[in-house]
Design a protein around this motif. Structure first.
Motif, mmCIF file in Angstrom:
data_model
loop_
_atom_site.group_PDB
_atom_site.id
_atom_site.type_symbol
_atom_site.label_atom_id
_atom_site.label_comp_id
_atom_site.label_asym_id
_atom_site.label_seq_id
_atom_site.Cartn_x
_atom_site.Cartn_y
_atom_site.Cartn_z
ATOM 1 N N LEU A 30 0.815 -1.211 0.000
ATOM 2 C CA LEU A 30 0.000 0.000 0.000
ATOM 3 C C LEU A 30 0.854 1.268 0.000
ATOM 4 N N ARG A 31 1.977 1.243 0.693
ATOM 5 C CA ARG A 31 2.836 2.426 0.762
ATOM 6 C C ARG A 31 3.420 2.786 -0.600
ATOM 7 N N TYR A 32 3.897 1.781 -1.318
ATOM 8 C CA TYR A 32 4.558 2.039 -2.589
ATOM 9 C C TYR A 32 3.624 1.937 -3.784
ATOM 10 N N ASP A 33 2.373 1.523 -3.558
ATOM 11 C CA ASP A 33 1.358 1.449 -4.608
ATOM 12 C C ASP A 33 1.899 0.747 -5.860
ATOM 13 N N VAL A 34 2.490 -0.426 -5.644
ATOM 14 C CA VAL A 34 3.101 -1.165 -6.747
ATOM 15 C C VAL A 34 2.035 -1.817 -7.625
ATOM 16 N N ASP A 35 2.384 -2.003 -8.891
ATOM 17 C CA ASP A 35 1.505 -2.709 -9.807
ATOM 18 C C ASP A 35 1.644 -4.214 -9.619
ATOM 19 N N ILE A 36 2.888 -4.656 -9.430
ATOM 20 C CA ILE A 36 3.185 -6.073 -9.196
ATOM 21 C C ILE A 36 4.180 -6.169 -8.053
ATOM 22 N N MET A 37 3.888 -7.036 -7.077
ATOM 23 C CA MET A 37 4.818 -7.287 -5.976
ATOM 24 C C MET A 37 5.268 -8.740 -6.081
ATOM 25 N N ALA A 38 6.550 -8.946 -6.352
ATOM 26 C CA ALA A 38 7.113 -10.297 -6.356
ATOM 27 C C ALA A 38 7.483 -10.632 -4.918
ATOM 28 N N ILE A 39 7.153 -11.836 -4.497
ATOM 29 C CA ILE A 39 7.361 -12.233 -3.105
ATOM 30 C C ILE A 39 8.169 -13.530 -3.090
ATOM 31 N N ASN A 40 9.321 -13.499 -2.414
ATOM 32 C CA ASN A 40 10.080 -14.742 -2.274
ATOM 33 C C ASN A 40 10.045 -15.198 -0.823
ATOM 34 N N GLU A 41 10.452 -16.446 -0.610
ATOM 35 C CA GLU A 41 10.405 -17.068 0.720
ATOM 36 C C GLU A 41 8.989 -17.044 1.293
ATOM 37 N N THR A 42 8.022 -17.496 0.496
ATOM 38 C CA THR A 42 6.631 -17.505 0.955
ATOM 39 C C THR A 42 6.390 -18.554 2.039
ATOM 40 N N TRP A 43 7.127 -19.628 1.980
ATOM 41 C CA TRP A 43 7.013 -20.762 2.906
ATOM 42 C C TRP A 43 5.637 -21.417 2.862
ATOM 43 N N LEU A 44 4.866 -21.148 1.832
ATOM 44 C CA LEU A 44 3.563 -21.794 1.698
ATOM 45 C C LEU A 44 3.722 -23.082 0.911
ATOM 46 N N ARG A 45 3.061 -24.108 1.373
ATOM 47 C CA ARG A 45 3.067 -25.382 0.662
ATOM 48 C C ARG A 45 1.824 -25.470 -0.213
ATOM 49 N N GLU A 46 1.790 -26.469 -1.055
ATOM 50 C CA GLU A 46 0.622 -26.726 -1.894
ATOM 51 C C GLU A 46 -0.621 -26.781 -1.013
ATOM 52 N N GLY A 47 -1.674 -26.051 -1.378
ATOM 53 C CA GLY A 47 -2.922 -26.064 -0.626
ATOM 54 C C GLY A 47 -2.970 -25.100 0.545
ATOM 55 N N GLU A 48 -1.935 -24.325 0.782
ATOM 56 C CA GLU A 48 -1.907 -23.397 1.917
ATOM 57 C C GLU A 48 -2.107 -21.938 1.500
ATOM 58 N N ARG A 51 -3.488 -19.139 3.740
ATOM 59 C CA ARG A 51 -2.697 -18.545 4.825
ATOM 60 C C ARG A 51 -2.090 -17.198 4.426
ATOM 61 N N ALA A 52 -2.083 -16.897 3.137
ATOM 62 C CA ALA A 52 -1.511 -15.644 2.633
ATOM 63 C C ALA A 52 -2.494 -14.495 2.880
ATOM 64 N N PRO A 53 -1.964 -13.286 3.067
ATOM 65 C CA PRO A 53 -2.853 -12.142 3.271
ATOM 66 C C PRO A 53 -3.628 -11.791 2.003
ATOM 67 N N VAL A 54 -4.790 -11.236 2.183
ATOM 68 C CA VAL A 54 -5.611 -10.765 1.067
ATOM 69 C C VAL A 54 -5.448 -9.254 1.005
ATOM 70 N N ILE A 55 -5.048 -8.757 -0.165
ATOM 71 C CA ILE A 55 -4.889 -7.321 -0.356
ATOM 72 C C ILE A 55 -5.835 -6.906 -1.473
ATOM 73 N N PRO A 56 -6.800 -6.031 -1.167
ATOM 74 C CA PRO A 56 -7.763 -5.615 -2.190
ATOM 75 C C PRO A 56 -7.056 -5.073 -3.442
ATOM 76 N N GLY A 57 -7.528 -5.508 -4.604
ATOM 77 C CA GLY A 57 -6.958 -5.065 -5.861
ATOM 78 C C GLY A 57 -5.814 -5.932 -6.363
ATOM 79 N N ALA A 77 5.915 -16.009 -5.175
ATOM 80 C CA ALA A 77 4.565 -15.559 -5.488
ATOM 81 C C ALA A 77 4.635 -14.171 -6.082
ATOM 82 N N ALA A 78 3.552 -13.765 -6.719
ATOM 83 C CA ALA A 78 3.433 -12.403 -7.238
ATOM 84 C C ALA A 78 2.000 -11.952 -7.012
ATOM 85 N N LYS A 79 1.832 -10.685 -6.735
ATOM 86 C CA LYS A 79 0.509 -10.090 -6.573
ATOM 87 C C LYS A 79 0.335 -9.026 -7.642
ATOM 88 N N PRO A 80 -0.209 -9.424 -8.809
ATOM 89 C CA PRO A 80 -0.455 -8.424 -9.851
ATOM 90 C C PRO A 80 -1.830 -7.795 -9.680
#
Length: 80
Positions: A30-48, A51-57, A77-80
């Motif tokens: 939200l601070r940087y108002d990015v179009d795409i946020m690439a996320i590494n070290e998610t530590w999420l397994r298949e089906g999890e 557990r990730a946060p939901v960000i509107p938009g 992961a990426a949040k486009p």
């Protein structure tokens, strides 16, 4: 062309686990108002993905570490 330049703002965030510490990721996106946020070290397994946060938009696209790896961490992961 209308004279207005278009740009794409991409960020990189080392989550160290998307299962916890959601506030820092959300604040960064939200601070940087990015179009795409690439996320590494998610530590999420298949089906999890729930557990990730939901960000509107933004919609999460996640690729976990391949099954059978006994290592801790991983996933991208990426949040486009």
């Amino acid at each position: 062309m209308t004279g207005k330049s278009k740009s794409l703002l991409v960020g990189l965030f080392n989550a160290g686990s998307l299962g916890t510490g959601h506030d820092e990721l959300i604040a960064t996106v939200l601070r940087y108002d990015v179009d795409i946020m690439a996320i590494n070290e998610t530590w999420l397994r298949e089906g999890e993905i729930d557990r990730a946060p939901v960000i509107p938009g933004y919609k999460l696209r996640h690729t976990p570490r391949p099954p059978g790896k006994r290592m801790r961490g991983g996933g991208v992961a990426a949040k486009p």
